[in-house]
Design an enzyme around this catalytic site. Structure first.
Site, short mmCIF file in Angstrom:
data_model
loop_
_atom_site.label_atom_id
_atom_site.label_comp_id
_atom_site.label_asym_id
_atom_site.label_seq_id
_atom_site.Cartn_x
_atom_site.Cartn_y
_atom_site.Cartn_z
N LYS A 136 0.68 -1.32 0.10
CA LYS A 136 -0.05 0.20 -0.25
C LYS A 136 0.73 1.29 0.20
O LYS A 136 0.63 2.17 -0.72
CB LYS A 136 -0.78 0.08 1.26
N ARG A 169 11.90 -6.48 4.28
CA ARG A 169 11.34 -4.93 4.28
C ARG A 169 12.33 -4.40 5.24
O ARG A 169 12.77 -4.82 6.29
CB ARG A 169 9.90 -5.03 4.75
N ARG A 210 11.92 -2.82 10.91
CA ARG A 210 10.70 -2.47 12.01
C ARG A 210 10.23 -3.48 12.90
O ARG A 210 10.30 -4.67 12.57
CB ARG A 210 9.37 -2.07 11.19
N ARG A 266 -0.32 -9.43 12.93
CA ARG A 266 -0.81 -8.67 12.23
C ARG A 266 -1.86 -9.04 11.11
O ARG A 266 -2.91 -8.34 10.72
CB ARG A 266 0.27 -7.65 11.31
P1 AMP Z 1 1.34 0.36 8.98
O1 AMP Z 1 2.69 1.23 8.76
O2 AMP Z 1 0.22 0.88 8.13
O3 AMP Z 1 1.42 -1.17 8.94
O4 AMP Z 1 0.79 0.43 10.63
C1 AMP Z 1 1.95 0.08 11.71
C2 AMP Z 1 1.07 -0.05 12.92
O5 AMP Z 1 0.42 1.20 13.24
C3 AMP Z 1 -0.05 -0.97 12.77
O6 AMP Z 1 0.26 -2.44 13.03
C4 AMP Z 1 -1.01 -0.64 13.99
O7 AMP Z 1 -0.23 -1.03 15.26
C5 AMP Z 1 -0.79 0.91 13.96
N1 AMP Z 1 -1.91 1.46 13.08
C6 AMP Z 1 -1.43 2.28 11.89
N2 AMP Z 1 -2.63 2.56 11.21
C7 AMP Z 1 -3.76 2.10 12.28
C8 AMP Z 1 -5.01 2.39 12.33
N3 AMP Z 1 -5.80 2.98 11.16
N4 AMP Z 1 -5.63 1.91 13.52
C9 AMP Z 1 -5.08 1.13 14.22
N5 AMP Z 1 -3.96 1.11 14.25
C10 AMP Z 1 -3.27 1.61 13.27
#
Ligand code: AMP
Length: 210
Positions: free
Chosen positions: A13, A123, A156, A167
């Protein structure tokens, strides 16, 4: 255009959002990047979010909704935006609607769990600007260094194998139902992940008609 990108963590994404963002000259808003910056800076939001993120769990809806309201009110969002990583729950999608935010398209990138697990281990992310790379599929020009800002790349915490499994489980339980939510509103489009980033970008542009 107001676009939501849906898809499992690691579906690409963030990478695809950057291409769409350049093509349409609209900003990408990544709640993950906003949260990581907050954690790094030790802000109140960051302090609240850190333990959830490290465990691969979702940050509570009210925190995310607060961040989004603030961010979408910025002037650069006036002509549209790409939401990367939000909404992730039905409550967040409903909150957007309640704010009167009328999404044009929710685009879901479809990819198998096996491929995600393989992908996440390669990654790398920039500790400073949040840009992401992949050691095989999208390497930086100089190993371990961010092309954008010259800072160090790292894995990360939430890309560790055990956290990735969690996740993915959270994605299927909490986020995947959003496809039905947007389908019911005639907004859902889907694109299958392709063998290369470029081919996936081409498929997305075709689906969006851009
Ligand atoms: P991402 O980089 O989008 O994979 O986000 C990393 C982490 O941030 C996720 O595993 C969640 O812990 C938190 N996170 C990001 N966006 C959201 C969201 N819209 N709602 C809840 N947690 C979020």
């Amino acid at each position: 255009m107001k676009l939501i990108l849906l898809g499992a963590p690691g579906a690409g994404k963030g990478t695809q959002a950057e291409f769409i963002s350049k093509k349409l000259s609209i900003p990408t808003i990544s709640t993950g990047n906003i949260l990581r910056a907050a954690v790094k800076n030790g802000t109140p939001v960051g302090l609240k979010a850190k333990e959830f993120m490290d465990a691969g769990a979702l940050v509570p809806d009210e925190v995310i909704i607060g961040i989004m309201k603030e961010r979408l009110a910025e002037p650069d969002c006036a002509e549209g935006y790409i939401l990367d990583g939000m909404p992730r729950t039905l409550a967040q999608a409903e909150a957007l609607e309640k704010e009167g935010i009328d999404i044009d398209v929710a685009l879901s990138i479809e990819i198998s769990d096996e491929e995600i697990e393989e992908r996440m281990t390669g990654r790398r992310a920039c500790t400073a600007c949040g840009a992401t790379y992949h050691i095989k599929n999208a390497p930086p020009k100089k190993e371990g260094i961010c092309d954008n800002c010259g800072e160090k790349l790292s894995i990360r915490k939430d890309d560790q194998p055990k956290t990735v499994k969690n996740r993915l489980a959270v994605y299927h339980r909490e986020t995947e139902p959003l496809k039905g939510f947007y389908e019911a509103r005639g907004k859902l489009k889907t694109v299958d992940n392709q063998p290369t980033i470029e081919l996936t970008t081409a498929a997305i542009f075709k689906t969006l008609g851009i």
